[in-house]
Design an enzyme around this catalytic site. Structure first.
Site, PDB file in Angstrom:
ATOM      1  N   HIS A  31       0.856  -1.186   0.000  1.00  0.00           N
ATOM      2  CA  HIS A  31       0.000   0.000   0.000  1.00  0.00           C
ATOM      3  C   HIS A  31       0.896   1.242   0.000  1.00  0.00           C
ATOM      4  O   HIS A  31       2.039   1.187   0.483  1.00  0.00           O
ATOM      5  CB  HIS A  31      -0.899   0.004   1.237  1.00  0.00           C
ATOM      6  N   GLU A  70       1.016   3.939   1.752  1.00  0.00           N
ATOM      7  CA  GLU A  70       1.521   4.416   3.050  1.00  0.00           C
ATOM      8  C   GLU A  70       2.664   3.545   3.573  1.00  0.00           C
ATOM      9  O   GLU A  70       3.637   4.047   4.144  1.00  0.00           O
ATOM     10  CB  GLU A  70       0.391   4.455   4.080  1.00  0.00           C
ATOM     11  N   CYS A 107      -6.163   2.311   5.308  1.00  0.00           N
ATOM     12  CA  CYS A 107      -6.780   1.055   5.745  1.00  0.00           C
ATOM     13  C   CYS A 107      -6.275   0.717   7.146  1.00  0.00           C
ATOM     14  O   CYS A 107      -5.384   1.370   7.683  1.00  0.00           O
ATOM     15  CB  CYS A 107      -6.459  -0.065   4.763  1.00  0.00           C
ATOM     16  N   CYS A 146      -2.392  -0.010   7.302  1.00  0.00           N
ATOM     17  CA  CYS A 146      -1.547   1.183   7.187  1.00  0.00           C
ATOM     18  C   CYS A 146      -1.699   2.079   8.409  1.00  0.00           C
ATOM     19  O   CYS A 146      -0.716   2.602   8.934  1.00  0.00           O
ATOM     20  CB  CYS A 146      -1.914   1.960   5.927  1.00  0.00           C
TER      21      CYS A 146
HETATM   22 ZN   LIG Z   1      -3.386   0.459   3.441  1.00  0.00          ZN
END
Ligand SMILES: [Zn+2]
Length: 172
Positions: free
Chosen positions: A56, A58, A86, A89
């Site tokens: 992801h 981040e 999410c 993260c």
């Molecule tokens: Zn994430």
């Protein structure tokens, strides 16, 4: 006049646009300290065949930041994400000491930033966070609408249906 938050979100949106151009889920992220961008990243490996739920934006940005600026106090960092972080993260950034989060588009399906920290175990319950949503929301929403027209990731999901049902206001 563009606010500082908008200025940094534009940089995150640039990352998201590059993700979209590469067929990836259009999430971009920049991390800011002392008024400067100290790390930036976009979603990788969301496409079919090489898909994972680790790369992801981040997480990639944070990995770069701790590698390049090991002495930086992460409590001074503000994270700008084009989509609400999410759970993975958000928790990773919290554990790393980051406390300030800004995002553009709400993730009604998998957003983690509404996690009730006070209900969790001691370490999390004592955290005080600063959250700001809907900064340049329409710009990010537009990228997700583009993505869901053809992309395969999270197709037919709640997020896809919600996204396609949103009206993007025309720019003057
Ligand atoms: Zn994430």
């Amino acid at each position: 006049m563009m606010s500082e938050h908008e200025q940094f979100m534009h940089a995150a949106l640039d990352e998201a646009r590059q993700a979209l151009a590469g067929g990836e889920f259009p999430v971009g992220c920049v991390m800011v300290a002392d008024g400067r961008i100290v790390a930036r990243a976009r979603r990788c490996n969301s496409a079919e065949g090489q898909r994972n739920e680790i790369d992801h934006a981040e997480v990639i940005a944070l990995r770069r930041l701790v590698a390049e600026r090991p002495d930086l106090d992460l409590g001074t960092v503000t994270v700008y994400s084009t989509l609400e972080p999410c759970l993975m993260c958000y928790a990773t950034m919290l554990l790393s000491g980051i406390r300030t989060f800004v995002w553009a588009y709400e993730d009604v399906m998998g957003g983690g930033a509404n996690l009730p920290l006070y209900m969790l175990n001691t370490l999390y319950a004592q955290m005080r966070v600063h959250l700001l949503d809907r900064v340049l929301r329409e710009e990010s929403l537009h990228l997700f609408q583009e993505f869901f027209r053809t992309g395969t990731y999270w197709q037919d999901s709640l997020l896809a249906r919600y996204t396609m049902a949103q009206t993007v206001q025309a720019k003057p």
